[in-house]
Design an enzyme around this catalytic site. Sequence first.
Site, PDB file in Angstrom:
ATOM      1  N   THR A  95      -7.215   4.342  -1.419  1.00 42.18           N
ATOM      2  CA  THR A  95      -6.385   5.542  -1.646  1.00 42.18           C
ATOM      3  C   THR A  95      -6.664   6.235  -2.981  1.00 42.18           C
ATOM      4  O   THR A  95      -6.451   7.429  -3.109  1.00 42.18           O
ATOM      5  CB  THR A  95      -4.885   5.176  -1.622  1.00 42.18           C
ATOM      6  OG1 THR A  95      -4.667   4.109  -2.535  1.00 42.18           O
ATOM      7  CG2 THR A  95      -4.417   4.804  -0.235  1.00 42.18           C
ATOM      8  N   GLU A 140      -5.625  -3.595  -3.113  1.00 40.33           N
ATOM      9  CA  GLU A 140      -5.445  -2.741  -1.916  1.00 40.33           C
ATOM     10  C   GLU A 140      -6.567  -3.006  -0.908  1.00 40.33           C
ATOM     11  O   GLU A 140      -6.323  -3.133   0.302  1.00 40.33           O
ATOM     12  CB  GLU A 140      -5.440  -1.265  -2.326  1.00 40.33           C
ATOM     13  CG  GLU A 140      -5.281  -0.347  -1.118  1.00 40.33           C
ATOM     14  CD  GLU A 140      -5.483   1.122  -1.460  1.00 40.33           C
ATOM     15  OE1 GLU A 140      -5.010   1.569  -2.514  1.00 40.33           O
ATOM     16  OE2 GLU A 140      -6.131   1.810  -0.657  1.00 40.33           O
ATOM     17  N   HIS A 196       1.055  -0.906 -12.554  1.00 40.93           N
ATOM     18  CA  HIS A 196       0.178  -1.249 -13.676  1.00 40.93           C
ATOM     19  C   HIS A 196       0.682  -0.571 -14.937  1.00 40.93           C
ATOM     20  O   HIS A 196       0.038   0.313 -15.484  1.00 40.93           O
ATOM     21  CB  HIS A 196      -1.251  -0.805 -13.379  1.00 40.93           C
ATOM     22  CG  HIS A 196      -1.894  -1.635 -12.320  1.00 40.93           C
ATOM     23  ND1 HIS A 196      -2.187  -2.959 -12.494  1.00 40.93           N
ATOM     24  CD2 HIS A 196      -2.277  -1.345 -11.067  1.00 40.93           C
ATOM     25  CE1 HIS A 196      -2.742  -3.448 -11.414  1.00 40.93           C
ATOM     26  NE2 HIS A 196      -2.798  -2.482 -10.519  1.00 40.93           N
ATOM     27  N   CYS A 204       4.041   8.449  -8.499  1.00 38.95           N
ATOM     28  CA  CYS A 204       3.877   9.034  -7.163  1.00 38.95           C
ATOM     29  C   CYS A 204       5.044   8.545  -6.304  1.00 38.95           C
ATOM     30  O   CYS A 204       5.797   7.656  -6.714  1.00 38.95           O
ATOM     31  CB  CYS A 204       2.567   8.555  -6.559  1.00 38.95           C
ATOM     32  SG  CYS A 204       2.529   6.769  -6.381  1.00 38.95           S
ATOM     33  N   SER A 222      -5.064  -0.040 -14.429  1.00 39.22           N
ATOM     34  CA  SER A 222      -4.658   0.730 -13.252  1.00 39.22           C
ATOM     35  C   SER A 222      -5.836   1.542 -12.737  1.00 39.22           C
ATOM     36  O   SER A 222      -6.436   2.337 -13.465  1.00 39.22           O
ATOM     37  CB  SER A 222      -3.506   1.667 -13.637  1.00 39.22           C
ATOM     38  OG  SER A 222      -3.480   2.792 -12.783  1.00 39.22           O
ATOM     39  N   CYS A 225       2.947   0.853   0.103  1.00 40.69           N
ATOM     40  CA  CYS A 225       3.038   2.314   0.225  1.00 40.69           C
ATOM     41  C   CYS A 225       2.769   2.702   1.682  1.00 40.69           C
ATOM     42  O   CYS A 225       1.826   2.190   2.297  1.00 40.69           O
ATOM     43  CB  CYS A 225       2.014   2.975  -0.688  1.00 40.69           C
ATOM     44  SG  CYS A 225       2.021   4.759  -0.475  1.00 40.69           S
ATOM     45  N   CYS A 281      -5.187   9.194  -0.991  1.00 37.42           N
ATOM     46  CA  CYS A 281      -3.816   9.703  -0.854  1.00 37.42           C
ATOM     47  C   CYS A 281      -3.681  11.059  -1.544  1.00 37.42           C
ATOM     48  O   CYS A 281      -4.374  11.338  -2.524  1.00 37.42           O
ATOM     49  CB  CYS A 281      -2.814   8.676  -1.362  1.00 37.42           C
ATOM     50  SG  CYS A 281      -2.238   8.953  -3.011  1.00 37.42           S
ATOM     51  N   HIS A 296       0.225  -1.758  -3.140  1.00 37.99           N
ATOM     52  CA  HIS A 296      -1.148  -2.014  -2.684  1.00 37.99           C
ATOM     53  C   HIS A 296      -1.211  -2.711  -1.327  1.00 37.99           C
ATOM     54  O   HIS A 296      -2.245  -2.697  -0.681  1.00 37.99           O
ATOM     55  CB  HIS A 296      -1.865  -2.970  -3.653  1.00 37.99           C
ATOM     56  CG  HIS A 296      -1.967  -2.465  -5.038  1.00 37.99           C
ATOM     57  ND1 HIS A 296      -2.381  -1.198  -5.331  1.00 37.99           N
ATOM     58  CD2 HIS A 296      -1.743  -3.066  -6.232  1.00 37.99           C
ATOM     59  CE1 HIS A 296      -2.407  -1.049  -6.657  1.00 37.99           C
ATOM     60  NE2 HIS A 296      -2.003  -2.159  -7.218  1.00 37.99           N
TER      61      HIS A 296
HETATM   62 FE1  F3S Z   1       1.033   6.245  -4.830  1.00 38.18          FE
HETATM   63 FE2  F3S Z   1       0.882   5.459  -2.363  1.00 38.18          FE
HETATM   64 FE3  F3S Z   1      -0.830   7.159  -3.312  1.00 38.18          FE
HETATM   65  S1  F3S Z   1       1.385   4.207  -4.108  1.00 38.18           S
HETATM   66  S2  F3S Z   1      -1.054   6.624  -5.461  1.00 38.18           S
HETATM   67  S3  F3S Z   1       1.343   7.528  -3.020  1.00 38.18           S
HETATM   68  S4  F3S Z   1      -1.269   5.471  -1.949  1.00 38.18           S
END
Ligand code: F3S
Length: 279
Positions: free
Chosen positions: A158, A122, A38, A12, A214, A92, A186, A70
């Site tokens: 998330t 997280e 992970h 991501c 993970s 993130c 997310c 996290h």
């Molecule tokens: Fe990746 Fe951030 Fe979502 S690390 S899984 S974009 S919360």
Amino acid sequence: MEVLIASQAGFCFGVTRALELALAAREPPIYTLGPLVHNPLVINQLKERGIHPVSSVEEIREGSLLIRTHGVPPAIIEEAREKNLRVIDATCPLVKKIHGIVRNLREEGYRVAVIGHSRHPEVQGILGYSGEGSIVIEKEEEAAALPFQKKLGIVVQTTELTENFHKIAIRLLERAEECRIFNTICFATQERQRAALELAMIVDLMIIVGGKNSSNTRKLLEISQETGTTTYLVESAEELERGWFSGKKKIGLTGGASTPDEAIHRVKRMVESFGNTGL
Ligand code: F3S
């Protein structure tokens, strides 16, 4: 045998950004509290570049501390600064946004409830911003048993499953006079979960590629298994067993948000090679 990769799979933007920050930090030693992603393959590559996971700031004597996607509670950042460590913040941006939301909720007098897993880093990081009295809710029953609250502010990990979030949030809604709910799952997670579900429904067998520890990878496994399609989770192509593919015509592949594309493609090549040998 046909092998299909989910339309959304693998790294991501948050993980890509964290890796870029790690690789751009030219002065090793660089430490991360726990693995940066992970995924054992990536972790080994990072170690070769002087980036090592440790379990606490106490273990670090000098160098840089890279904060993972996290995030961490603010106390950890203070501890690192007190030790004169350079802090590289790869939290993130979507997790940072949750920190801001819970800080505001706390200031406005809401008790914060985090829907997610209490031991996940997280969630631990979020609790560092949401203050004393915050609660973590993992299951619907826990939400139903919560004493009645005057003001309740809700956020969600998330990587939580959308369906779980909805079920628990509705329960919590019944347990407060005033409730504010933020959907903080997310979009990268949601897209990967939707794509995994769509694929699992049309194939004979699903392979999820990713770290076994993970959270978002395990959620993909759960989603796929719930469709009734046989699903295996592997960290690398070497874990595949020929027998799994016997009699299967269509195979689906996906990977968690911390799984490199290369790992997914290696699995694809290996599965295709089984097909070529007549299985
Ligand atoms: Fe990746 Fe951030 Fe979502 S690390 S899984 S974009 S919360």
